[in-house]
Structures are given as structure tokens and as C-alpha cells.
Design a protein around this motif. Structure first.
Motif, short mmCIF file in Angstrom:
data_model
loop_
_atom_site.label_atom_id
_atom_site.label_comp_id
_atom_site.label_asym_id
_atom_site.label_seq_id
_atom_site.Cartn_x
_atom_site.Cartn_y
_atom_site.Cartn_z
N VAL A 12 5.42 -19.42 -76.51
CA VAL A 12 4.79 -20.19 -77.58
C VAL A 12 3.31 -20.43 -77.25
N ILE A 13 3.06 -20.87 -76.02
CA ILE A 13 1.67 -21.17 -75.63
C ILE A 13 0.82 -19.90 -75.65
N ASP A 14 1.38 -18.82 -75.10
CA ASP A 14 0.63 -17.55 -75.11
C ASP A 14 0.35 -17.11 -76.53
N GLY A 15 1.38 -17.22 -77.38
CA GLY A 15 1.20 -16.82 -78.77
C GLY A 15 0.12 -17.63 -79.45
N LEU A 16 0.13 -18.95 -79.20
CA LEU A 16 -0.87 -19.82 -79.82
C LEU A 16 -2.27 -19.46 -79.35
N SER A 17 -2.41 -19.28 -78.05
CA SER A 17 -3.77 -19.05 -77.55
C SER A 17 -4.28 -17.66 -77.95
N ASP A 18 -3.35 -16.71 -78.19
CA ASP A 18 -3.78 -15.40 -78.68
C ASP A 18 -4.16 -15.46 -80.15
N GLN A 19 -3.21 -16.00 -80.95
CA GLN A 19 -3.40 -15.98 -82.40
C GLN A 19 -4.51 -16.92 -82.86
N PHE A 20 -4.64 -18.04 -82.19
CA PHE A 20 -5.60 -19.06 -82.66
C PHE A 20 -6.60 -19.37 -81.55
N SER A 21 -7.17 -18.35 -80.97
CA SER A 21 -8.04 -18.57 -79.81
C SER A 21 -9.24 -19.45 -80.17
N ASP A 22 -9.69 -19.40 -81.43
CA ASP A 22 -10.85 -20.21 -81.81
C ASP A 22 -10.50 -21.68 -81.94
N SER A 23 -9.24 -21.98 -82.26
CA SER A 23 -8.85 -23.37 -82.53
C SER A 23 -8.12 -24.00 -81.36
N PHE A 24 -7.77 -23.23 -80.40
CA PHE A 24 -6.98 -23.72 -79.28
C PHE A 24 -7.89 -24.45 -78.29
N ILE A 25 -7.67 -25.72 -78.03
CA ILE A 25 -8.58 -26.46 -77.17
C ILE A 25 -8.03 -26.60 -75.75
N GLU A 26 -6.82 -27.15 -75.64
CA GLU A 26 -6.28 -27.29 -74.29
C GLU A 26 -4.77 -27.41 -74.35
N VAL A 27 -4.14 -27.20 -73.22
CA VAL A 27 -2.71 -27.45 -73.09
C VAL A 27 -2.51 -28.19 -71.79
N TYR A 28 -1.68 -29.22 -71.85
CA TYR A 28 -1.40 -29.97 -70.60
C TYR A 28 0.01 -30.51 -70.66
N GLN A 29 0.48 -30.98 -69.51
CA GLN A 29 1.83 -31.54 -69.46
C GLN A 29 1.78 -32.96 -68.93
N SER A 30 2.69 -33.76 -69.44
CA SER A 30 2.75 -35.14 -69.00
C SER A 30 4.18 -35.63 -69.22
N PHE A 35 1.88 -30.65 -74.19
CA PHE A 35 0.99 -31.06 -75.27
C PHE A 35 -0.05 -29.96 -75.50
N VAL A 36 -0.27 -29.67 -76.77
CA VAL A 36 -1.28 -28.69 -77.12
C VAL A 36 -2.27 -29.35 -78.05
N ARG A 37 -3.55 -29.28 -77.68
CA ARG A 37 -4.56 -29.87 -78.56
C ARG A 37 -5.29 -28.75 -79.29
N VAL A 38 -5.40 -28.93 -80.63
CA VAL A 38 -6.02 -27.87 -81.44
C VAL A 38 -7.06 -28.48 -82.38
N GLU A 39 -7.85 -27.61 -82.98
CA GLU A 39 -8.85 -28.06 -83.96
C GLU A 39 -8.16 -28.48 -85.24
N ALA A 40 -8.74 -29.47 -85.92
CA ALA A 40 -8.10 -30.04 -87.09
C ALA A 40 -7.98 -29.04 -88.24
N ASP A 41 -8.99 -28.17 -88.42
CA ASP A 41 -8.95 -27.31 -89.62
C ASP A 41 -7.89 -26.21 -89.52
N ALA A 42 -7.32 -26.00 -88.33
CA ALA A 42 -6.35 -24.91 -88.19
C ALA A 42 -4.91 -25.42 -88.19
N VAL A 43 -4.73 -26.73 -88.41
CA VAL A 43 -3.41 -27.30 -88.12
C VAL A 43 -2.32 -26.74 -89.04
N VAL A 44 -2.64 -26.49 -90.30
CA VAL A 44 -1.61 -25.98 -91.21
C VAL A 44 -1.18 -24.57 -90.80
#
Lengths: 170, 160
Positions: A12-30, A35-44
């Protein structure tokens, strides 16, 4: 930080960072969650992608947070679950203090409708293209958003009407 | 006819006030306004163990038209306040009100924008019950306080 991802979440993470490389900000675990943080305009688009490609058919929760005094004050969090793969993914979007605005995902998950109304009611985040955009808890003419950090705990005196103490003469 | 037949010949004197107060205080029918956890204790108050029937108050009417005492049991939010006030207004006079528990009396732990900080903000409360939730006997005590209050009322006319 090294991520400890299951095979499915890794995809899932690889797919997201490939497909939405412009909107993908960071991924972290807690606390065991991802948690995946993305740009607001790409959320839909990202939500559509997660649902159709990675089977996140269940929007477990959608809520707002107020990061008062921080840059990009508001945050909207999508708690997604894939029932098939037994995976959970949090999607986070940050919004500015001035006119926080986001595209609705109610078309993708019907349950988002009420939750987005709650986020609007409590934080004042607007959702565009929402099917039924109204307040959900507070009165329609209420001027404030009670979960904002600067809102006083006991509310604003007189902002909600109490019943008249003289009986109606209906 | 009537009372003479059981008392035999003779008479007794009393005041109309005393008679009506006696009747009213022993038939204080509650209007249960159960909003939260206190309502469960209120059910116990009417149930067989605590038995509000001993005081003539077992008849929970669920209808404002036939009730005398409103028991506000639980926290009152601003939306509910209007419904409560409407029911209170529909209850016939004379009527009394018990604020049961910390929430109904003061807002309790719900110190927040959505909860009315005490139902006395829009209702005339006669008895406040402390506790969270109060035990059913505490509610019985409030009921007895209200009975005391009724018994000392000048309900019909004032002596001049």
C-alpha cells in the motif's frame, strides 16, 4: 526510523508513493499504527485508489484535530480498515487556519457524510461537494466551533438559547 | 352519608388547607424525566426494594397532565432543556421539581458548552439531591422533603 510494515501495508505504501509521488508527504508509525500524511488536494483520488486497489472498504473513523498555534492548524484524519487484509491505515491531511477546506469523500464511503458534518460542526472545516452539508450537533444558527482550542470550555454565555421561564400561551 | 357513616355520630374540625395538603402530600405522582444514569436509580426508587409506594409516589405517569412532581434525573443539555420545560409547563399546578444528582443540580462533571449547568437555570427546583448518582434512598429523602413542604403550604387561602 525504520518502518515495520506487513507485506500488504508495504504494498500500500509503495503504491501510494509511486502513484501520488507529488502529494505524498511522509509515512511514520506510532503505537503500532501506520500514518500517511498527504496533500489536501489529492485526498479524494488517494481515497478512491485505496478503496479500489487496496480494498480499504471500511472508513472506520474520520475526525479533526486542532494543532493550535502550529502552522497548518487543522488536521483531518481518515482511519481506514481493510476487512479482507485485516489492515488499518491512517491518512492525515493538514489544513490552513484561514478557510480550511477539503473535498468530501462521502461519495466513496457513505458513512463519511455524518463524520464530515461533525468535523465541520466542531472545527469549522468545510467539505466541498458534500451531499448534505449542515451542522450535526450544534444549532443551525450557532456561530462557533466548540472543539477549537480557543473556544472556552463552558461555551459563550447566551450563545445557545435556554427555554423561556414564562410559560407559553399557546 | 360519606364520612359520617364510618365515624358514627359527631363531627371533627380541620382546616381545608390541612386536608388538601394531607391529600396532596400523600399522592405526589412523579413525572420521571430520566435523562442519564440517575434514571436507573430512579427506577429502583419506584421498584419493590425501595418502594416509593409507601409514600404514595409509585405512580410514574409518563404524562405531564397527571403528575405533580417532576424528577429531573440526569444531565440536561441545551436541546433537551426545551423539551423538559415544555413538559413542565404542561403539568398542572400545584407542581414540584426535584433535581436529582450532581448533573441536574449543577451540571456535575459535564462542565462543558453543551450541558446546562443546573436545571434550575430554567426550572423552579424545590429539592436538590446530591450524589453521582444518588442512591434511591436519597431520592426518597428528597421526596419526603417535598412532602414536608407540601404539608406546610397555604394552598387554599391565607389566614388574615
Amino acid at each position: 526510523m525504520d518502518l515495520e510494515l506487513s507485506d500488504t501495508l508495504k504494498k500500500v505504501i509503495d503504491g501510494l508513493s509511486d502513484q501520488f509521488s507529488d502529494s505524498f508527504i511522509e509515512v511514520y508509525q506510532s503505537t503500532g499504527d501506520t500514518f500517511v500524511r498527504v496533500e489536501a488536494d489529492a485526498v479524494v483520488d488517494i481515497c478512491k485508489y485505496l478503496k479500489s486497489t487496496h480494498h480499504f472498504i471500511y472508513l472506520n473513523d474520520l475526525f479533526g484535530t486542532d494543532r493550535f498555534t502550529s502552522e497548518e492548524r487543522f488536521e483531518v484524519v481518515y482511519n481506514l480498515i481493510s476487512l479482507r487484509d485485516r489492515e488499518r491505515l491512517f491518512l492525515k491531511v493538514r489544513l490552513p487556519e484561514e478557510d480550511p477546506r477539503l473535498e468530501s469523500v462521502a461519495d466513496i464511503w457513505k458513512s463519511a457524510s455524518w463524520m464530515e458534518r461533525e468535523v465541520y460542526d466542531m472545527f469549522g472545516v468545510h467539505f466541498d461537494n458534500h451531499p448534505d452539508f449542515r451542522r450535526i450537533f450544534m444549532p443551525e444558527d450557532y456561530e462557533y466551533h466548540p472543539m477549537r482550542k480557543e473556544f472556552p470550555l463552558l461555551g459563550i454565555p447566551g450563545s445557545i438559547e435556554l427555554p423561556s421561564t414564562t410559560p407559553d400561551t399557546e | 352519608m360519606g364520612i359520617e357513616s364510618s365515624l358514627g355520630d359527631g363531627y371533627f374540625t380541620t382546616k381545608v388547607d390541612a386536608l388538601t395538603n394531607w391529600a396532596r402530600s400523600n399522592a405526589a405522582w412523579p413525572m420521571p424525566m430520566g435523562l442519564a444514569c440517575c434514571a436507573i436509580e430512579m427506577m429502583a426508587f419506584a421498584g419493590p426494594k425501595y418502594d416509593a409506594a409507601r409514600f404514595g409516589s409509585e405512580v410514574m405517569r409518563f404524562s405531564p397532565r397527571q403528575s405533580d412532581v417532576m424528577i429531573v434525573a440526569g444531565w440536561v443539555n441545551y436541546k433537551m432543556a426545551h423539551a423538559i420545560r415544555r413538559i413542565w409547563d404542561q403539568m398542572p399546578d400545584p407542581k414540584w421539581c426535584i433535581a436529582m444528582g450532581a448533573c441536574a443540580s449543577t451540571g456535575g462533571m459535564h462542565r462543558c458548552y453543551g450541558v446546562v449547568q443546573g436545571c434550575d437555570n430554567f426550572l423552579p427546583v424545590d429539592a436538590y439531591v446530591s450524589g453521582c448518582p444518588p442512591r434511591p434512598d436519597a431520592l426518597l429523602h428528597a421526596l419526603m422533603k417535598i412532602q414536608d413542604k407540601i404539608r406546610t403550604e397555604h394552598s387554599v387561602m391565607l389566614d388574615t
